[in-house]
Design an enzyme around this catalytic site. Structure first.
Site, mmCIF file in Angstrom:
data_model
loop_
_atom_site.group_PDB
_atom_site.id
_atom_site.type_symbol
_atom_site.label_atom_id
_atom_site.label_comp_id
_atom_site.label_asym_id
_atom_site.label_seq_id
_atom_site.Cartn_x
_atom_site.Cartn_y
_atom_site.Cartn_z
ATOM 1 N N ASP A 62 0.855 -1.194 0.000
ATOM 2 C CA ASP A 62 0.000 0.000 0.000
ATOM 3 C C ASP A 62 0.886 1.237 0.000
ATOM 4 O OD1 ASP A 62 -1.874 2.119 0.687
ATOM 5 O OD2 ASP A 62 -3.247 0.521 1.296
ATOM 6 N N SER A 103 -7.216 3.896 -1.368
ATOM 7 C CA SER A 103 -7.026 2.446 -1.335
ATOM 8 C C SER A 103 -8.327 1.694 -1.603
ATOM 9 C CB SER A 103 -6.453 2.011 0.016
ATOM 10 O OG SER A 103 -5.145 2.504 0.135
ATOM 11 N N ASP A 154 -9.857 -2.912 6.716
ATOM 12 C CA ASP A 154 -9.354 -1.719 6.049
ATOM 13 C C ASP A 154 -9.581 -1.836 4.535
ATOM 14 O OD1 ASP A 154 -8.125 0.780 6.697
ATOM 15 O OD2 ASP A 154 -6.361 0.114 5.591
ATOM 16 N N THR A 156 -8.028 -1.929 1.582
ATOM 17 C CA THR A 156 -7.423 -2.867 0.628
ATOM 18 C C THR A 156 -7.971 -4.285 0.799
ATOM 19 O OG1 THR A 156 -5.443 -1.486 0.750
ATOM 20 C CG2 THR A 156 -5.220 -3.606 -0.393
ATOM 21 N N GLU A 267 -0.916 -8.069 2.071
ATOM 22 C CA GLU A 267 -0.688 -6.628 1.960
ATOM 23 C C GLU A 267 0.374 -6.139 2.946
ATOM 24 O OE1 GLU A 267 -3.065 -2.353 2.038
ATOM 25 O OE2 GLU A 267 -3.645 -3.896 3.479
ATOM 26 N N ASP A 272 2.269 2.803 3.182
ATOM 27 C CA ASP A 272 1.396 3.973 3.068
ATOM 28 C C ASP A 272 1.516 4.897 4.286
ATOM 29 O OD1 ASP A 272 -1.030 5.294 1.811
ATOM 30 O OD2 ASP A 272 -1.976 4.598 3.664
ATOM 31 N N HIS A 276 2.381 8.875 4.406
ATOM 32 C CA HIS A 276 1.499 9.885 5.020
ATOM 33 C C HIS A 276 2.237 10.652 6.107
ATOM 34 C CE1 HIS A 276 -2.280 9.053 3.017
ATOM 35 N NE2 HIS A 276 -2.212 7.766 3.308
ATOM 36 N N ASP A 314 -1.359 -0.148 -4.789
ATOM 37 C CA ASP A 314 -2.628 0.471 -5.176
ATOM 38 C C ASP A 314 -2.425 1.917 -5.648
ATOM 39 O OD1 ASP A 314 -1.884 1.162 -2.595
ATOM 40 O OD2 ASP A 314 -3.877 0.846 -1.717
ATOM 41 N N HIS A 315 -1.370 2.556 -5.111
ATOM 42 C CA HIS A 315 -1.039 3.956 -5.444
ATOM 43 C C HIS A 315 0.264 4.275 -4.724
ATOM 44 C CE1 HIS A 315 -2.101 4.836 -1.312
ATOM 45 N NE2 HIS A 315 -3.226 4.165 -1.515
#
Ligand code: MG
Ligand code: ZN
Length: 379
Positions: A62, A103, A154, A156, A267, A272, A276, A314-315
């Site tokens: 993620d 996500s 969550d 994903t 995952e 991620d 952040h 995912d990004h």
């Protein structure tokens, strides 16, 4: 301190910017990390069965862009388990309504082959449920599993199991896990199962459906077959230790009992989080933790020879750029340009029979059809 001041500046600038937020001007945060716990990476054989794959292990980092991968590679002195993947490509990540996905829409695209709106889980842009590759695999008699480091509810993991218009509907997502969840699921979120406003005890419901339910690693490693719902406590790597590697191995070991094969999604949820937080140490520890779980999938796939391992994201998160580094010293300095996600393409790596299908540039919706075809599933 510097980070938090810059973050505040960033939030103000996003809120007042009339057209497109030019966050790069105000949120550039520099963060360095020197890794101190290196690991070796062996070369895995590249000989696979000539038949189509029987099993798929899909691994999603993620927030893992190319910079996150290379930061991890630099920090581990040039070595990653990912270096064993000979087929690579890029995935375009935009959602139905945004250039930059979240996500939920990213997971739904990968899981179901449908671009949907940000925040949507397992539904199309009209909120109509769309079946996931995991549900289709189960209907075709394959074993299914989910292993994450965050809450299993969550965005994903939920995108592979649930069908709700909003990712925040955790109590409803938990019902989907209890009623139609995969054979094996491991991650956090126990409170949504046993402390519910509707009075249902979803852990008891899972037990009565034949799941082995547990909430510690010590218990879950004893499970060697059947169905497993393991709801653990979420922590950063420092507190989790090798949890992702161990749980990945346990899930593979259990699912390998399925004669028709299995579909497992693993995952690395918190790469991620590092993005952040604009925190290189956090990014790198999660990246390397994820890579070591990839190593466990490779160990199995190299032995089994009919398992396809696909690693993607995912990004990207954080708009990370690597501005300095020293591969010999495992040291790297990055600059983050946002505390949010970005719209750039993310890498795709594939190993095993069918891996050549994953080269080039493709949409994030393409994974679904490739898996359906390679596993010869009836939709
Ligand atoms: Mg996630
Ligand atoms: Zn995120």
């Amino acid at each position: 301190m510097r980070n938090s001041i810059l973050t505040i500046v960033a939030i103000i600038s996003v809120a007042t910017c009339p057209v497109f937020a030019q966050e790069g001007k105000t949120t550039i945060v520099e963060s360095a990390n020197q890794n101190t716990s290196y690991y070796d990476v062996p070369d895995f054989p590249q000989k696979f069965s000539r038949r189509k794959p029987k099993n798929v292990i899909l691994m999603i980092g993620d927030g893992m862009g190319v910079a996150q991968v290379y930061a991890g590679m630099t920090a581990n002195k040039g070595n990653l388990f990912l270096n064993n993947f000979r087929h690579a490509g890029f995935s375009r990540t935009s959602s139905a309504n945004r250039y930059t996905t979240d996500s939920a829409a990213g997971g739904t695209a990968i899981a179901s082959g449908n671009k949907t709106n940000n925040s949507s889980i397992g539904v199309d842009r009209d909120n109509k449920p769309v079946p996931s590759i995991m549900e289709i695999a189960a209907a075709n008699g394959l074993g299914t599993g989910i292993v994450v480091t965050t809450n299993v509810l969550d965005a994903t993991p939920a995108a592979f199991v649930a069908h709700v218009p909003n990712r925040n509907m955790m109590p409803e997502i938990a019902i989907d896990f209890a009623e139609t969840g995969p054979d094996v699921f491991i991650g956090g979120g126990i409170e949504y199962f046993n402390d519910r406003k509707d009075g249902r005890n979803l852990l008891a419901e899972l037990s009565s459906k034949g799941y082995q339910v547990c909430d510690t690693i010590t218990e879950l490693v004893k499970v060697r077959s059947g169905k497993l719902a393991a709801l653990l406590h979420e922590k950063r790597v420092a507190g989790r230790g090798d949890q992702l590697q161990v749980t990945t191995e346990v899930a593979i070991d259990i699912l390998d009992d399925h004669k028709k094969g299995f579909f497992l999604m693993v995952e690395g949820s918190e790469i991620d989080g590092g993005g952040h937080d604009n925190d290189m140490a956090y990014t790198i520890e999660e990246m390397l933790d994820f890579d070591r779980a990839v190593g466990k999938a490779l160990e199995f796939a190299a032995r089994n020879r009919r398992t396809l391992v696909v690693v993607t994201a995912d990004h990207e998160t954080g708009g990370l750029t690597l501005v300095n580094g020293d591969i010999g010293k495992g040291m790297v300095t990055g600059r983050f340009s946002t505390t949010g996600h970005t719209g750039i393409m993310v890498p795709v790596f594939a190993y095993g029979p069918g891996a050549e299908q994953f080269g080039g540039i493709d949409e994030n919706t393409s994974f679904f059809n490739k898996f359906i075809k390679l596993l010869k599933l009836n939709k």
